[in-house]
Design a protein around this motif. Structure first.
Motif, mmCIF file in Angstrom:
data_model
loop_
_atom_site.group_PDB
_atom_site.id
_atom_site.type_symbol
_atom_site.label_atom_id
_atom_site.label_comp_id
_atom_site.label_asym_id
_atom_site.label_seq_id
_atom_site.Cartn_x
_atom_site.Cartn_y
_atom_site.Cartn_z
ATOM 1 N N GLY A 1 1.156 0.086 -16.146
ATOM 2 C CA GLY A 1 1.028 1.541 -16.132
ATOM 3 C C GLY A 1 0.726 2.062 -17.524
ATOM 4 N N LEU A 2 0.381 3.326 -17.564
ATOM 5 C CA LEU A 2 0.069 3.968 -18.848
ATOM 6 C C LEU A 2 1.316 4.515 -19.529
ATOM 7 C CD1 LEU A 2 -2.968 6.250 -17.893
ATOM 8 C CD2 LEU A 2 -3.026 3.918 -18.768
ATOM 9 N N GLY A 3 2.462 4.477 -18.820
ATOM 10 C CA GLY A 3 3.659 5.120 -19.345
ATOM 11 C C GLY A 3 3.737 6.553 -18.865
ATOM 12 N N SER B 1 1.184 10.063 -10.943
ATOM 13 C CA SER B 1 -0.037 9.431 -10.465
ATOM 14 C C SER B 1 0.135 7.932 -10.310
ATOM 15 C CB SER B 1 -1.178 9.707 -11.446
ATOM 16 O OG SER B 1 -2.327 8.978 -11.085
ATOM 17 N N GLN B 2 -0.379 7.407 -9.218
ATOM 18 C CA GLN B 2 -0.392 5.950 -9.069
ATOM 19 C C GLN B 2 -1.564 5.343 -9.823
ATOM 20 O OE1 GLN B 2 -0.218 5.245 -4.797
ATOM 21 N NE2 GLN B 2 2.005 5.080 -4.861
ATOM 22 N N SER B 3 -2.568 6.143 -10.123
ATOM 23 C CA SER B 3 -3.723 5.628 -10.854
ATOM 24 C C SER B 3 -3.630 6.040 -12.308
ATOM 25 C CB SER B 3 -5.011 6.194 -10.255
ATOM 26 O OG SER B 3 -6.107 5.940 -11.120
ATOM 27 N N ASN C 1 2.267 -0.410 -11.125
ATOM 28 C CA ASN C 1 2.429 -1.244 -9.921
ATOM 29 C C ASN C 1 3.619 -0.855 -9.053
ATOM 30 O OD1 ASN C 1 0.250 -2.622 -10.829
ATOM 31 N ND2 ASN C 1 1.264 -4.608 -11.049
ATOM 32 N N GLU C 2 4.462 0.015 -9.544
ATOM 33 C CA GLU C 2 5.642 0.467 -8.778
ATOM 34 C C GLU C 2 6.515 -0.694 -8.319
ATOM 35 O OE1 GLU C 2 4.490 3.238 -5.672
ATOM 36 O OE2 GLU C 2 4.007 4.770 -7.158
ATOM 37 N N GLU D 1 -2.326 6.461 -3.890
ATOM 38 C CA GLU D 1 -3.237 5.517 -3.233
ATOM 39 C C GLU D 1 -2.496 4.708 -2.185
ATOM 40 O OE1 GLU D 1 -4.927 3.242 -6.450
ATOM 41 O OE2 GLU D 1 -5.837 5.035 -7.309
ATOM 42 N N ASN D 2 -1.264 4.382 -2.491
ATOM 43 C CA ASN D 2 -0.460 3.547 -1.610
ATOM 44 C C ASN D 2 0.780 4.342 -1.227
ATOM 45 O OD1 ASN D 2 1.060 1.650 -0.364
ATOM 46 N ND2 ASN D 2 1.202 0.254 -2.132
ATOM 47 N N LEU D 3 0.838 4.728 0.046
ATOM 48 C CA LEU D 3 1.898 5.603 0.510
ATOM 49 C C LEU D 3 3.277 4.972 0.379
ATOM 50 C CD1 LEU D 3 1.716 8.376 1.738
ATOM 51 C CD2 LEU D 3 1.550 7.323 3.983
#
Lengths: 714, 714
Positions: free
Chosen positions: B153-155, B184-186, B212-213, B239-241
């Motif tokens: 992730g970007l932090g 955001s997931q992205s 990546n959660e 993106e991914n529920l």
């Protein structure tokens, strides 16, 4: 694109959609001399501003201010009246009070002027007395054969020759010509759209506001634009369709000449139409009807000004794709997914990349990217600049790809380099290249504009523009195969709803097989008709009762003589109760048809378009209007096929739930034949509603029909 | 908006949707100390950039770089390893190679750190070995109870306290806090969206990329945002529920706390998705399912980033309207028409202005303008500045108007004055005021931003934003009336399709009346069953044959004993021919039902949401996807009513073509009861398809049903 396709069916009279003399239009749009009647040096006044704009933007011809109170205006000799002009002007600009404008037009016409733009308001838009003055303008223009633009308009800009004959705010900044002609019925909105085109660096070759369209209308001017070699793309903002057939004829010439036509038509909803009527006196055109005719006519129908400018951006800077298999390169997997969703929603498709392309991509796309379409190259190309260009070229080289869309974001400081890289890709292939660049910095946008790269600030816009353009190309062939629309469709006079039997007689030539119906005038006849066995549908027979199910006037599944007697008596009773004043012929008895897909064929006289045909799902679901497709009659078989293929829930046609699949070719042939029948009976048909039509494989049977028919004038 | 609504049904365990400890989340988002593991002075490196951003944006707490090779970094004391840190850090940023990151997390956990953001990539997104490393991260975080954000992730940014713990480009420019939390997931797309929010002057209080959660997901962080008093509006790019029930629980808390939630969910298209075997499986397209659940849950579902930011703009700067009766003021009749079209298309309405308002407008609106909504004040207000303000105030004062939208264009040089005027109007009323200003100059935009006026560059966007927000408010009450969604829905194990009779037994408690069906196992029984008179439907009875019409397994209109015998034999024969391996129980014989509107009630187990219910038009038209409405089971009666009212072609429900109108209240009660039945049978129901259900007034009868049921574990 420049090749002129020979006219197929239109005769010489029809070749130009406009009835206006081409030479006189040339005088309007490319005048050698302009008289400004009621000229002023005060740029706060309309005529003062027009003169100022003409001088500022370097109009090369003669400028003749007319004003009895002045000798010179803005350094030019001023003439006391129209009679004293050195010669007849090609164009005169009139911005006087309404009645003075009428007088001026007459004087100009007598002096031999070719064209006149009346900018003044105070005509039909203000009420009956203004409308009377407007009729006088029309009368003069017809009597003296002088071309009339307006009244109540901003004027126009022909950027190719510096004719900035307008008081629009648009003229306050720099005007650069481009291959785009934009004609607007709205002054304020048109000015905003023109300014947005400028802000994107698209420029406009022509920007014309047609005002009240007392004489010249939006179609005349688009038609003139088709004849100008410098114009390649046509755009219009339309509130009042006027003669829809004229639109289709202009669209046809545009299609033949390879000049895409983009139209934003407003006033499609009931409230919107009411607002439009208040604004311009426009008639309501249902949204579905307009968009159906537009689609069939290879017109790009843009929902609003953003949609319009996005389509223009793609047309001017990316060109036209051979199909709608899109290849997407992105630096964000998520953005790729969002665009893929939209591609599917718009019935376009993501190209299936060839294995050679995938292999090629494998060599440089980072491991955590994606090799399948949408191709996710990640942000790695900031470190390895060649990745972006290589990925685009790989997709452009793939024969499975018709058009490439790239999604980028931000990257302040990299814009100039990347714009150059994208320009190289664009130049390396004939396939359109569209860039969506989110949150781009101003220098990046400037660099992209300088390279003339088709740029969008949002991925959805780029996808929508690409699909829109591909859809237009797809429609052209079948559009040009269709017969030319009628120049005029007489309105059916006092139509009446025919009885089922009369309707069947009229529909005999439509080509649509009709379920045989026989009339029983008493219970004995009814009994006799059903004696041969099987199931029958009984319906009340009365020309005065339109939708029979609404009053319980239909009984299905009648079997056996006794049931036949009962059904007859019941229907007569029901009709007497619900429609006591209806004249009742008896009861029609009709053999019931097998199960199949229920469709509807429709036709109706529309004030704007004349005779239109409709294809949709039948039964009560005809109410689901979103599912119906419209076209101006007659249509070609190819257009009919496209209408069939445009229906939602295509699986229903493919034979959902056990019914055999619809034979699309047979259905298309039949519907095209029906549309010819409709066109042939211009003046007679007010409305036809064949509903339902049961379709099962290649067999088609209309079970019920409503025909509203006018007898031709004796 | 600030008032905290008491929880209605959720127990204490359920009050927070997240299972994560609130205190530890606070440490992550508001750390007093941050360790940067693998710190560097090189801003080209991720960890170097994070440190640079933290310092640049004035993080107030302690910053502890960890790097064995350096004594000082960026003026700060550098620690050789995690063990030698002065104390356990609240937050650690890790941007090492994947395996080193795992080791670092373990060392941090042992040292007692509260939270850790792993920015490094090379985990699950790269394949099985990366996924194994990611599982190790999760194991450590669970074992030591350390909060984990990322990896890959970007932090994140918490602008309220200067915690700019990210290497995102977003941090390169000025960061101003606002009441908006964006998760955001992205990374790439999220950064672009955050930057667009900044460009509009909206700012963000939180900007978090969840990567990546592995542990914390988007719902956990939105849940945390609900608890932060500074946050008023929640937004997410998804993106991914993941667990859809968790989304609904977060939405519920957000609704209770009066914090609107805007979500852009991508990945809704069916490309790549295998065609579902069951028929309604194909029906339940994720797009329709997601938007249905979102609508029912008072979530604003935004199609893309532009839609999202427009909704946020309206929420933050205009507030929420009491209803969706829009009043429009425009300086272009055409623009008014375009917006009126869209209002109708979105099922909102243009306010009918009271006669008092019209009278008031009459005093100053120019004659060539329009007094009805949309009110066209023309450009006259440039000469008479008071007209604009007076028109807006008149509409705001009208009790028929819930929200005012103003359409303006260009007017370079007037921006500052007009912005002040619009701000006065905004402050004069509680009703939201939205401005669409086309082709505004940069100084105009700056003035509007400075006044914090909700501004859109396009009329369509303003209308869409206003309607979107009104729709959300409309959904809240019925959403909060619904029972809380289950925390977990067990997946039905090895379901089988029940016979019609078995299905009827299961459906007994659903509340839906079923058409009585009896089983005939031989022709004699069939003959006996139809002897009582009337028409019957005969259907093949076999658990192995799902959709019976597909093979001709249904015969309708059977009357009389002889016909009964024949129909029985025919069906057995058909079944043997088409499904030779099917086990056949016989033939069901069912009295035929009267005509009425055909609907479908559906239910199915969905991997993301658990049990969902569906309402739509039935028969073959169930294929018309756009017509089905979805919700997570169970729903409230109010939600059921909203689903009914959201179906297209409402005239069908109002009794089109002779059928009595549907009793909406009765239907809503029944459907809500059905949804409860579905929820009560969690773990058993794989799929239910009651199709068609014949509705006539307040009588409802299901004619056919497909039940796929799993026996609960013994």
């Amino acid at each position: 694109m420049d090749e002129i396709v020979a006219y197929k069916t239109a005769d010489k009279m029809e070749r130009r959609a406009s009835s206006t003399d081409k030479k006189a239009l040339d005088r309007l749009l490319a005048p050698r001399s302009i008289a400004i009647v009621g000229a002023s040096e005060d740029v706060q006044k309309l005529s003062g501003r027009v003169l100022y704009h003409l001088q500022k933007h370097g109009f090369k011809g003669a400028l003749w201010p007319v004003n009895p109170k002045r000798d010179k205006i803005a350094g030019l000799t001023c003439y006391p009246d129209i009679a004293s002009l050195p010669e007849a002007p090609d164009l005169a600009i009139v911005a006087l009070a309404p009645d003075a404008s009428v007088a001026a037009l007459k004087a100009l016409a007598k002096r031999g002027a070719s064209a006149c733009a009346v900018l003044s308001s105070g005509f039909a838009e203000t009420g009956p007395s203004g409308a009377a003055l407007e009729r006088e303008l029309v009368k003069i223009s017809q009597q003296y054969n002088i071309v009339l633009l307006g009244p109540n308009g901003l004027g126009f800009v022909n950027a190719f020759n510096g004719t900035v004959a307008t008081f629009s705010q648009y003229a306050e900044r720099e005007i650069k010509p481009s291959s785009v002609a934009f004609v607007s019925q709205s002054g304020a909105f048109g000015t905003a759209i023109a300014s947005l085109a400028r802000a994107r660096g698209l420029g406009l070759g022509w920007f014309i506001n047609t005002g009240n369209e007392a004489a010249l209308d939006v179609w005349d001017l688009l038609d003139a634009a088709i004849d100008d070699d410098q114009i390649k793309v046509l755009a219009a903002y339309v509130e009042n369709l006027g003669d829809g057939r004229k639109m289709v004829r202009v669209a046809r010439r545009a299609a033949e000449m390879g000049k895409p036509l983009v139209i934003t038509k407003v006033g499609n909803s009931s409230r919107g139409a009411a607002a439009a009527a208040a604004h311009t006196g426009a008639l309501a055109t249902p949204a579905r009807l307009f968009s159906g005719v537009a689609t069939r006519s290879a017109i790009i129908s843009a929902a609003d000004e953003r949609d319009m400018l996005n389509a223009i951006e793609a047309l001017v800077r990316a060109g036209e794709p051979a199909g709608k298999r899109l290849g997407i390169v992105t630096m964000s997997g998520g953005a790729g997914v969002l665009m893929a969703d939209l591609v599917e929603q718009l019935n376009a498709c993501l190209a299936d990349l060839s294995s050679a392309t995938v292999k090629r991509l494998q060599e440089f796309v980072p491991r955590f990217g994606s090799l399948s379409n949408p191709v996710d190259i990640t942000a790695q190309f900031l470190a390895q600049p060649e990745i972006l260009e290589q990925a685009i070229l790989a997709l452009q080289d793939d024969p499975e790809v018709d058009c490439v869309i790239v999604w980028l974001q931000m990257m302040d400081g990299h814009g100039v380099r990347l714009a150059a890289s994208l320009a190289r890709c664009r130049d390396a292939s004939k396939k359109p290249l569209l860039i969506s660049w989110i949150a781009a910095s101003p220098p990046t946008l400037a660099a992209l504009q300088a390279e003339r790269i088709a740029t969008f600030d949002n991925g959805s816009d780029a996808v929508r523009a690409a699909v829109t353009i591909a859809d237009r190309l797809d429609a052209i062939e079948s559009f040009l195969d269709a017969p030319a629309p009628a120049l005029h469709t007489p309105e059916p006079r006092m139509p009446r709803i025919l009885s089922v039997e009369e309707g069947a007689v009229r529909l005999k030539d439509s080509g649509v097989p009709l379920a045989i119906a026989e009339l029983a005038t008493d219970a004995d006849q009814a009994e006799a008709l059903v004696r041969s066995g099987g199931f029958y549908a009984f319906k009340i027979a009365s020309a005065d009762i339109g939708h029979k199910t609404d009053i319980g006037g239909v009984i299905l599944d009648v079997e056996g003589g006794a049931a036949g007697r009962m059904a007859f008596d019941k229907l007569i009773e029901v009709a007497k109760v619900h429609c006591p004043n209806a004249s009742i012929d008896g009861v029609t008895v009709q053999k019931m048809v097998p199960e199949g897909l229920e469709l509807v064929f429709g036709a109706r006289y529309d004030a704007a378009f004349g005779l239109v045909v409709m294809l949709g799902y039948g039964g009560v679901f005809v109410e689901l209007l979103g599912s119906a497709e419209f076209a101006l009659a007659p249509i070609s078989v190819g257009q009919a096929r496209r209408m069939i293929d445009a229906l939602p829930a295509q699986s229903l046609l493919d034979g959902a739930r056990g019914t055999p699949p619809v034979d699309r070719t047979a259905l298309a042939n039949l519907f095209a034949r029906f549309s010819e029948f409709v066109a042939e009976n211009s003046g007679s048909i007010a409305e036809i509603d064949l509903n339902p039509i049961i379709v099962r494989g290649d067999t088609v049977l209309a079970v019920d029909w409503l025909v509203s028919w006018a007898e031709p004038k004796p």
